[in-house]
Each structure stands twice: as C-alpha cells, then as structure tokens.
Design a protein around this motif. Structure first.
Motif, PDB file in Angstrom:
ATOM      1  N   ASP A  98       0.823  -1.206   0.000  1.00  0.00           N
ATOM      2  CA  ASP A  98       0.000   0.000   0.000  1.00  0.00           C
ATOM      3  C   ASP A  98       0.855   1.253   0.000  1.00  0.00           C
ATOM      4  N   ALA A  99       1.961   1.218   0.741  1.00  0.00           N
ATOM      5  CA  ALA A  99       2.850   2.381   0.816  1.00  0.00           C
ATOM      6  C   ALA A  99       3.474   2.665  -0.551  1.00  0.00           C
ATOM      7  N   TYR A 100       3.855   1.608  -1.254  1.00  0.00           N
ATOM      8  CA  TYR A 100       4.407   1.799  -2.601  1.00  0.00           C
ATOM      9  C   TYR A 100       3.362   2.403  -3.538  1.00  0.00           C
ATOM     10  N   GLN A 101       2.126   1.930  -3.422  1.00  0.00           N
ATOM     11  CA  GLN A 101       1.068   2.455  -4.280  1.00  0.00           C
ATOM     12  C   GLN A 101       0.799   3.925  -3.987  1.00  0.00           C
ATOM     13  N   GLU A 102       0.888   4.325  -2.720  1.00  0.00           N
ATOM     14  CA  GLU A 102       0.707   5.741  -2.374  1.00  0.00           C
ATOM     15  C   GLU A 102       1.773   6.583  -3.062  1.00  0.00           C
ATOM     16  N   ARG A 162       4.868   7.466   5.184  1.00  0.00           N
ATOM     17  CA  ARG A 162       3.683   7.818   5.961  1.00  0.00           C
ATOM     18  C   ARG A 162       2.747   6.627   6.097  1.00  0.00           C
ATOM     19  N   TYR A 163       2.831   5.698   5.166  1.00  0.00           N
ATOM     20  CA  TYR A 163       1.889   4.593   5.123  1.00  0.00           C
ATOM     21  C   TYR A 163       2.560   3.247   5.380  1.00  0.00           C
ATOM     22  N   SER A 164       3.724   3.271   6.017  1.00  0.00           N
ATOM     23  CA  SER A 164       4.433   2.030   6.302  1.00  0.00           C
ATOM     24  C   SER A 164       4.866   1.983   7.757  1.00  0.00           C
ATOM     25  N   ASP A 165       4.769   0.808   8.367  1.00  0.00           N
ATOM     26  CA  ASP A 165       5.208   0.633   9.747  1.00  0.00           C
ATOM     27  C   ASP A 165       6.721   0.514   9.843  1.00  0.00           C
ATOM     28  N   SER A 166       7.379   0.108   8.762  1.00  0.00           N
ATOM     29  CA  SER A 166       8.834  -0.010   8.729  1.00  0.00           C
ATOM     30  C   SER A 166       9.396   0.908   7.651  1.00  0.00           C
ATOM     31  N   PHE A 167      10.675   1.247   7.793  1.00  0.00           N
ATOM     32  CA  PHE A 167      11.279   2.212   6.866  1.00  0.00           C
ATOM     33  C   PHE A 167      11.353   1.645   5.454  1.00  0.00           C
ATOM     34  N   ILE A 168      10.984   2.468   4.497  1.00  0.00           N
ATOM     35  CA  ILE A 168      11.036   2.125   3.083  1.00  0.00           C
ATOM     36  C   ILE A 168      12.004   3.073   2.376  1.00  0.00           C
ATOM     37  N   ARG A 169      12.848   2.539   1.521  1.00  0.00           N
ATOM     38  CA  ARG A 169      13.751   3.375   0.730  1.00  0.00           C
ATOM     39  C   ARG A 169      13.401   3.198  -0.743  1.00  0.00           C
ATOM     40  N   LEU A 170      12.996   4.291  -1.366  1.00  0.00           N
ATOM     41  CA  LEU A 170      12.623   4.286  -2.776  1.00  0.00           C
ATOM     42  C   LEU A 170      13.676   4.995  -3.613  1.00  0.00           C
ATOM     43  N   VAL A 171      13.925   4.450  -4.785  1.00  0.00           N
ATOM     44  CA  VAL A 171      14.772   5.103  -5.782  1.00  0.00           C
ATOM     45  C   VAL A 171      13.921   5.331  -7.016  1.00  0.00           C
ATOM     46  N   LEU A 172      13.865   6.579  -7.477  1.00  0.00           N
ATOM     47  CA  LEU A 172      13.107   6.900  -8.687  1.00  0.00           C
ATOM     48  C   LEU A 172      14.048   6.932  -9.877  1.00  0.00           C
TER      49      LEU A 172
END
Length: 244
Positions: A98-102, A162-172
C-alpha cells in the motif's frame, strides 16, 4: 453548554478535544463528523484537519474528562493513527505494498500537474525499491542533472513512509537516468583523478547529492595515487580529490 464543534488533525483528535471542552465521557455525547481530514494537493500541500460536532445526550450526567478514551477505530484512511509529528501511519498488519502504491499515485499526480502522462513500475531490489517511470517527454521530470528527479524521489519517500510501519527506501528512475548518470560520474572521477596526478593539485567538484558523492568515492577508493573526501554542509557539500 450542550453542544461543541471541535477540530483536530484526525477525527479522534477532534473528538477528544470536544470531550475535554464538555468535560464528559464519550458515552454521553453523539458525534457528527462535519469535515473529514484530507491530505491536500499531492498528499502534502494544503492538508485539512477534521471537524466534528459533539452533542450532549439528554439527561446525561457529566463524567470526568480525564477518563475519556479515544473514539473507536474509524475505517477511513484519514483517521488512521499518527506517528510523531502528525504524520499518518499505516495500521499494523496492512500490506506494505500500500505504501508503494501511495508513492506511485503521488508521482502520477505530480506528473499530471506538469502536463505529463506517465506510468510507474514497482521493481523490488535487495537494498531498495525502484519506481521506474516511463512516458513521453520525461526530460522535464528528470531536470538538469537529475535535480527534479532527486527532489521528486525525496518527496515520494516521505509519502511512502507515511503509510508504512517499517522504513522504506525508494529510488526513482526515468529513461535509465540513474545508470547513465553513474557512468558519467565515474568517467568524471577518472578524468579528474588523472588531472590531480598530473598537476599535483587537489580538485574540488561541484556540490552533489550524497548518492552522487558516493559514486565518486567508490570509483576512486582503490586508486593508488589519490584520495577523496567530502567537505562543506548540505546542500553544498562537495567531493575533494587529493594526492595521497
């Protein structure tokens, strides 16, 4: 006072404030939600809080406000629990996807505001998740030396976390820009290292992001004749290449 209107970042916050004003337990009031909280434009700008109206139930005896618990769980996304700083967080047990989709929705919204129609593919890697952007005229989204893409990446990470309980690292990435930029920086590092060896004078590069500085450092870390270091403060921190 038999009725109050209260506001808060979430419905729960607004109800709790109203209960404190009335000095009663939640069982003694009826709650009418006047305005749902919203995330605002692109999920970040112009966010609005919740507004509720609390009405005392007839002939109800006031109870201590100090014992008033929060409103039972609301099913709407806007009323999810918040982390420190008022940042909404995903409920425990919800899929992290869900966090990725946001983040994807955010990127698509930004692109639309720039007059671009894009698609975003989610690619999971070992250390991070890559959001691969495709579409026409992506040069505007990438910006000079990737500065616009870097800024969008920073904001997308905020939205996702904002929508994840654990840290997410995204690369665009867009149009394979990250790999092309890496090769450009590695070639620059080799060329400038050669200059330092020839002239025996240090070279100070232009300000770079932490990711780009890391590419320079990694490229030259095993060089026999030069060292690298970083100096300055963000966002003007630079790589310096010196003789060993």
């Amino acid at each position: 006072m038999s009725k109050v209107v209260a506001t808060g970042k979430t419905i729960e916050d607004a109800v709790e404030r109203g209960l404190n004003q009335l000095g009663v337990h939640k069982d003694r009031v009826t709650v009418n939600v006047l305005e749902q909280p919203s995330r605002g434009f692109l999920g970040l700008i112009g966010a609005k809080g919740a507004k509720v109206e609390l009405t005392l139930i007839a002939e109800a005896a006031p109870a201590s406000a100090a014992s008033a618990p929060s409103l039972p769980h609301q099913s709407t996304r806007e009323s999810k629990p918040e982390a420190a700083g008022g940042v909404p967080r995903q409920d425990s047990g919800h899929p992290v996807e869900d966090a990725y989709q946001e983040a994807v929705h955010f990127i698509v919204d930004v692109a639309k505001s720039m007059g671009l129609e894009v698609e975003v593919e989610i690619i999971h890697a070992k250390e991070s998740t890559v959001l691969q952007i495709s579409g026409p005229d992506l040069g505007l989204l990438i910006g000079r030396r990737g500065q616009t893409l870097d800024a969008l990446q920073y904001l997308a990470n905020i939205v996702a976390n904002r929508y994840s309980d654990s840290f997410i690292r995204l690369v665009l990435d867009a149009e394979n820009f990250r790999e092309r930029r890496k090769k450009t920086l590695e070639e620059l590092a080799d060329r400038l290292a050669g200059r330092v060896v020839r002239t025996r004078k240090e070279v100070v590069l232009e300000p770079m992001s932490p990711q780009e500085r890391k590419i320079i450092h990694s490229r030259l870390q095993d060089h026999r004749q030069v060292n690298t270091l970083s100096k300055g403060e963000e966002p003007n921190r630079r790589v310096v290449i010196t003789l060993k």
